[in-house]
Design a protein around this motif. Structure first.
Motif, PDB file in Angstrom:
ATOM      1  N   LEU A 357       0.839  -1.204   0.000  1.00 15.58           N
ATOM      2  CA  LEU A 357       0.000   0.000   0.000  1.00 15.58           C
ATOM      3  C   LEU A 357       0.873   1.252   0.000  1.00 15.58           C
ATOM      4  O   LEU A 357       0.616   2.207  -0.741  1.00 15.58           O
ATOM      5  CB  LEU A 357      -0.915  -0.018   1.226  1.00 15.58           C
ATOM      6  N   HIS A 358       1.910   1.229   0.812  1.00 14.92           N
ATOM      7  CA  HIS A 358       2.795   2.386   0.941  1.00 14.92           C
ATOM      8  C   HIS A 358       3.623   2.602  -0.331  1.00 14.92           C
ATOM      9  O   HIS A 358       4.025   3.730  -0.644  1.00 14.92           O
ATOM     10  CB  HIS A 358       3.715   2.198   2.146  1.00 14.92           C
ATOM     11  N   LYS A 359       3.863   1.532  -1.091  1.00 21.59           N
ATOM     12  CA  LYS A 359       4.658   1.629  -2.332  1.00 21.59           C
ATOM     13  C   LYS A 359       3.779   1.862  -3.565  1.00 21.59           C
ATOM     14  O   LYS A 359       4.270   1.830  -4.697  1.00 21.59           O
ATOM     15  CB  LYS A 359       5.452   0.332  -2.538  1.00 21.59           C
ATOM     16  N   ASN A 360       2.467   2.051  -3.340  1.00 23.05           N
ATOM     17  CA  ASN A 360       1.521   2.269  -4.439  1.00 23.05           C
ATOM     18  C   ASN A 360       1.389   1.048  -5.348  1.00 23.05           C
ATOM     19  O   ASN A 360       1.100   1.161  -6.536  1.00 23.05           O
ATOM     20  CB  ASN A 360       1.893   3.504  -5.269  1.00 23.05           C
ATOM     21  N   GLU A 361       1.586  -0.145  -4.768  1.00 21.64           N
ATOM     22  CA  GLU A 361       1.402  -1.377  -5.536  1.00 21.64           C
ATOM     23  C   GLU A 361      -0.048  -1.868  -5.421  1.00 21.64           C
ATOM     24  O   GLU A 361      -0.440  -2.820  -6.094  1.00 21.64           O
ATOM     25  CB  GLU A 361       2.362  -2.463  -5.028  1.00 21.64           C
ATOM     26  N   ILE A 362      -0.812  -1.227  -4.544  1.00 23.54           N
ATOM     27  CA  ILE A 362      -2.237  -1.534  -4.388  1.00 23.54           C
ATOM     28  C   ILE A 362      -3.024  -0.322  -4.861  1.00 23.54           C
ATOM     29  O   ILE A 362      -2.780   0.801  -4.425  1.00 23.54           O
ATOM     30  CB  ILE A 362      -2.578  -1.861  -2.917  1.00 23.54           C
ATOM     31  N   ASP A 363      -3.974  -0.558  -5.778  1.00 21.40           N
ATOM     32  CA  ASP A 363      -4.758   0.547  -6.332  1.00 21.40           C
ATOM     33  C   ASP A 363      -5.944   0.904  -5.450  1.00 21.40           C
ATOM     34  O   ASP A 363      -6.328   2.066  -5.351  1.00 21.40           O
ATOM     35  CB  ASP A 363      -5.276   0.174  -7.733  1.00 21.40           C
ATOM     36  N   CYS A 364      -6.540  -0.103  -4.836  1.00 24.51           N
ATOM     37  CA  CYS A 364      -7.704   0.147  -3.984  1.00 24.51           C
ATOM     38  C   CYS A 364      -7.688  -0.824  -2.816  1.00 24.51           C
ATOM     39  O   CYS A 364      -7.538  -2.030  -3.010  1.00 24.51           O
ATOM     40  CB  CYS A 364      -8.997  -0.017  -4.779  1.00 24.51           C
ATOM     41  N   VAL A 365      -7.844  -0.300  -1.607  1.00 19.95           N
ATOM     42  CA  VAL A 365      -7.921  -1.163  -0.431  1.00 19.95           C
ATOM     43  C   VAL A 365      -9.336  -1.061   0.137  1.00 19.95           C
ATOM     44  O   VAL A 365      -9.893   0.019   0.300  1.00 19.95           O
ATOM     45  CB  VAL A 365      -6.863  -0.787   0.629  1.00 19.95           C
ATOM     46  N   VAL A 366      -9.932  -2.241   0.372  1.00 16.71           N
ATOM     47  CA  VAL A 366     -11.274  -2.327   0.945  1.00 16.71           C
ATOM     48  C   VAL A 366     -11.122  -2.822   2.374  1.00 16.71           C
ATOM     49  O   VAL A 366     -10.382  -3.775   2.623  1.00 16.71           O
ATOM     50  CB  VAL A 366     -12.163  -3.308   0.147  1.00 16.71           C
ATOM     51  N   GLY A 367     -11.811  -2.191   3.312  1.00 17.84           N
ATOM     52  CA  GLY A 367     -11.656  -2.651   4.684  1.00 17.84           C
ATOM     53  C   GLY A 367     -12.674  -2.085   5.638  1.00 17.84           C
ATOM     54  O   GLY A 367     -13.569  -1.323   5.258  1.00 17.84           O
ATOM     55  N   THR A 368     -12.525  -2.484   6.893  1.00 23.79           N
ATOM     56  CA  THR A 368     -13.373  -1.982   7.976  1.00 23.79           C
ATOM     57  C   THR A 368     -12.650  -0.821   8.639  1.00 23.79           C
ATOM     58  O   THR A 368     -11.762  -0.207   8.041  1.00 23.79           O
ATOM     59  CB  THR A 368     -13.624  -3.101   8.999  1.00 23.79           C
ATOM     60  N   HIS A 369     -12.994  -0.529   9.907  1.00 19.10           N
ATOM     61  CA  HIS A 369     -12.309   0.548  10.625  1.00 19.10           C
ATOM     62  C   HIS A 369     -10.814   0.262  10.784  1.00 19.10           C
ATOM     63  O   HIS A 369     -10.061   1.126  11.227  1.00 19.10           O
ATOM     64  CB  HIS A 369     -12.959   0.768  11.997  1.00 19.10           C
ATOM     65  N   ALA A 370     -10.374  -0.952  10.409  1.00 17.86           N
ATOM     66  CA  ALA A 370      -8.937  -1.265  10.428  1.00 17.86           C
ATOM     67  C   ALA A 370      -8.165  -0.310   9.518  1.00 17.86           C
ATOM     68  O   ALA A 370      -6.965  -0.101   9.696  1.00 17.86           O
ATOM     69  CB  ALA A 370      -8.711  -2.713   9.980  1.00 17.86           C
ATOM     70  N   LEU A 371      -8.848   0.296   8.544  1.00 18.96           N
ATOM     71  CA  LEU A 371      -8.192   1.223   7.610  1.00 18.96           C
ATOM     72  C   LEU A 371      -7.692   2.492   8.295  1.00 18.96           C
ATOM     73  O   LEU A 371      -6.821   3.181   7.767  1.00 18.96           O
ATOM     74  CB  LEU A 371      -9.166   1.625   6.490  1.00 18.96           C
ATOM     75  N   ILE A 372      -8.272   2.831   9.467  1.00 20.17           N
ATOM     76  CA  ILE A 372      -7.884   4.097  10.097  1.00 20.17           C
ATOM     77  C   ILE A 372      -6.809   3.912  11.165  1.00 20.17           C
ATOM     78  O   ILE A 372      -6.482   4.846  11.885  1.00 20.17           O
ATOM     79  CB  ILE A 372      -9.112   4.824  10.703  1.00 20.17           C
TER      80      ILE A 372
END
Length: 681
Positions: A357-372
């Motif tokens: 995610l930090h290297k921009n290798e993921i275009d979209c991340v789906v998640g719960t409040h774990a995202l914050i």
């Protein structure tokens, strides 16, 4: 107690003379911690002690009368510690017999030929008052004409609390927030006089005028905050234009396995206009259950990808996050790299995902409040989407948004919000609405049956199960309650259906189960390992199970219209005809009306308006974290016209630019940090 500036220097209640530790503790339990809390602790109702003319009083009405004592009072004792005091008064030339039960001590206070005031129930035929209160020297106590009644706890009584509030009001300076021009324009009182009158109004006219002034003040301050936030959003120096690749986006849309509805196309265009503009998007996308909000969000995610940005989609449950991640991966194929981040993703797997995610290798991340969580860092996030956004607190949404300084924000909800609430809760947002269902979807056939028709409803459900379909059975309570014995509970219903069908075909879902247990049951239902899911409303926002075509809602009159509609939306998600049966024997006109409305329309927008009218804003979302401001006096439904006026006045002040002059420094600070005790979390 010295004069204080109420807003600048709220001090502890312990500084109030005569307020001991025990009483202070009780006030704290009532959420009264400062002088400001105390003077804004408004009555829950008022006792009207206005003296009435008995010739005009209705039979059996509660009345307050004043008269001369013309007989010596008598007390008769009976039973254990029970007594009856009788005294005769001459009231407006009418001889009235007054009876007080279990108040023998009053006899010592009553003197022949004295003038006393009595409050009680008037029996016209017997010329008798069943008294509950007696006042002495009433004429000298004007403030008791319209007496405030507060919510209290054991340890403090009404009179000491009233005295404390009256004394405090005499020692504080209350700052004025509305301009003289605004107050004169709408004939409003000063805030100081208003707060005094809300506690100690001499009459009903004064009270209504005070209520009107304070309600307008609350609504104006709130709308001022909303308008200010909107301006800040749209003038942010950090915002950028998203230079998406339109030909690529059009190609993606053309290759979808279905055609977008006109409402979806319009929503996409509105969002794309925001993305192109040099402002941060702050938009609410609302649409009925199954209206296709997710595909609109997906198109936006892809647009961000073509411009080199990442996206995030936050949803309230793990099962919903898994469903979205799976459907998006299937939709995009190798066009986008979709990742799933929930509380279940741990250890090396989580560490690797965060690195990607930090290297921009993921275009979209789906998640719960774990995202914050603090360790979740994006490389270049440009769009944050929150699904079923009213289930997250304002602070949670803000944390996700702050993951990217230039982030565009899209909130989605399947609870169509009436314009009234859209203005008040989401006043700082632009709103897009999808009011069409995708082609090929059939309307859900909704019927209402009384409890005695339960067997017929089971037969109807069995017919669907024989076709290979699945069913939901919804129930309002988890376990039986002595207070609601007639309401079916989910455990008992589950056990009875296990006996009626094969036990392995029936699953149970409720809020007291662990997350793992809930996910396991939902997965089994999704995979058709079970045919019938017996559940409470936790299934309201759940997985997409197109094969489920039947829903029975037990004791349906116990739910509001919006909840019933959300529940009904769990079926009708395929080309197969779906059914929803409301099983209820309502005992009230409101319950009957709800059942009739549900069978007459499947339009969520119409239902939300009707639900708001019937239940009011406090119960509309059913959750505290709705973002709905906690007004002390104003009522969003009853004061809707006032809300619109307040919004117009706030918008004019912000747009004029005057609000950003030094004279408004104090007000800007106040609405940002205080906002008249409104709770936004």
């Amino acid at each position: 107690m010295s004069k204080v500036n109420l807003i600048d220097n709220p001090f502890p209640l312990s500084q109030i003379k005569g307020l001991g530790p025990k009483r202070l503790s009780v006030l704290n339990e009532l959420n009264i911690h400062t002088v400001e809390d105390l003077i804004l602790y408004f009555p829950i109702r008022y006792e009207d002690n206005t003296i009435v003319n008995l010739n005009e009083a209705e039979d059996q009405a509660t009345v307050t009368v004043e008269g001369e004592v013309y007989s010596t009072p008598t007390v008769a004792f009976f039973g254990r510690n029970k007594s009856k005091l009788t005294v005769h008064l001459m009231v407006n030339q009418i001889a009235v017999k007054c009876i007080f039960f279990n108040q023998p001590y009053l006899k010592k206070k009553i003197t022949l030929h004295d003038t006393v005031t009595i409050k009680g129930k008037w029996n016209r035929s017997k010329q008798e008052i069943n008294g509950n209160r007696m006042f002495f020297n009433k004429q000298s106590s004007e403030e008791e004409q319209y007496e405030p009644v507060y919510r209290i706890k054991e340890g403090i009584k009404q009179k000491p609390l009233r005295d404390m509030i009256r004394s405090t009001l005499n020692h504080v300076t209350i700052h004025e927030w509305l301009s003289d021009e605004l107050r004169n324009k709408y004939k409003l009182e000063s805030l100081s006089n208003t707060i005094n009158a809300l506690h100690f109004a001499p009459d009903k006219t004064s009270l209504l005028h005070a209520r009107r002034t304070y309600a307008f003040t609350e609504l104006f301050m709130f709308e001022l905050r909303m308008q200010w936030l909107n301006r800040l959003e749209k003038t942010s120096d950090e915002a950028i234009e998203v230079a998406y690749d339109l030909p690529l986006v059009k190609q993606f849309i053309s290759e979808l396995p279905f055609e977008l509805t006109d409402a979806q196309k319009q929503s996409v265009n509105e969002i794309f206009r925001d993305l192109k503009a040099p402002i941060r998007m702050h938009r609410l996308l609302q649409g009925d259950v199954g209206s296709g909000k997710t595909i609109v969000a997906a198109i936006c995610m892809y647009a961000l990808k073509t411009a080199g940005y990442q996206s995030a989609l936050m949803v309230p449950t793990e099962i919903l996050a898994e469903q979205h991640a799976e459907s998006l991966s299937e939709l995009f194929g190798d066009r986008m790299n979709i990742a799933l981040l929930t509380g279940s993703v741990k250890g090396k797997r989580r560490k690797l995902l965060l690195e990607q995610l930090h290297k921009n290798e993921i275009d979209c991340v789906v998640g719960t409040h774990a995202l914050i969580q603090d360790d979740v860092q994006f490389d270049n996030v440009g769009l944050v989407i929150t699904d079923e956004q009213h289930r997250f607190g304002v602070n949670q949404r803000q944390l996700l948004r702050e993951k990217g300084a230039m982030t565009n924000v899209l909130f989605m909800t399947a609870t169509p919000i009436p314009r009234t609430l859209a203005i008040s809760v989401f006043g700082e947002m632009d709103v897009s609405s999808i009011k069409q269902l995708p082609k090929g979807r059939k309307q859900i056939i909704t019927t209402w049956s009384k409890h005695e028709a339960y067997e017929q409803v089971l037969n109807q459900m069995t017919t669907e199960l024989k076709k290979g379909r699945q069913a939901y059975v919804i129930c309002p309570l988890i376990e039986s309650s002595e207070h609601l014995e007639e309401v079916q509970n989910v455990v008992a219903l589950y056990e009875s259906l296990q006996a009626y069908y094969e036990p392995d075909r029936v699953g149970l879902l409720h809020g007291k189960m662990s997350s793992e247990e809930k996910d396991d049951v939902m997965h089994r239902f999704s995979n058709h390992d079970i045919d019938i899911l017996v559940s409470t409303t936790v299934v309201e926002v759940g997985v997409n199970v197109p094969n489920a075509t039947f829903m029975m809602i037990y004791d349906a009159d116990r739910f509001g219209l919006s909840t019933l509609h959300q529940l009904r939306g769990r079926v009708g998600r395929s080309e197969h005809q779906s059914y929803c049966v409301l099983l209820a024997s309502p005992k009230t006109e409101t319950g009957i009306e709800r059942m009739n409305i549900m069978t007459q329309t499947t339009d969520g927008f119409e239902l939300s308006e009707r639900d708001l009218e019937m239940r009011g804003p406090g119960d509309f979302f059913g959750v505290k974290q709705s973002g709905l401001p906690d007004f002390l006096v104003a009522n969003i439904v009853e004061d809707y016209k006032m809300l619109e006026v307040a919004r117009d006045e706030a918008a004019e002040l912000i747009q004029s630019g005057e609000f950003f002059n030094d004279q408004y420094n104090r007000l800007r600070t106040f609405i940002e940090t205080h906002l008249l005790h409104m709770n936004f979390d």
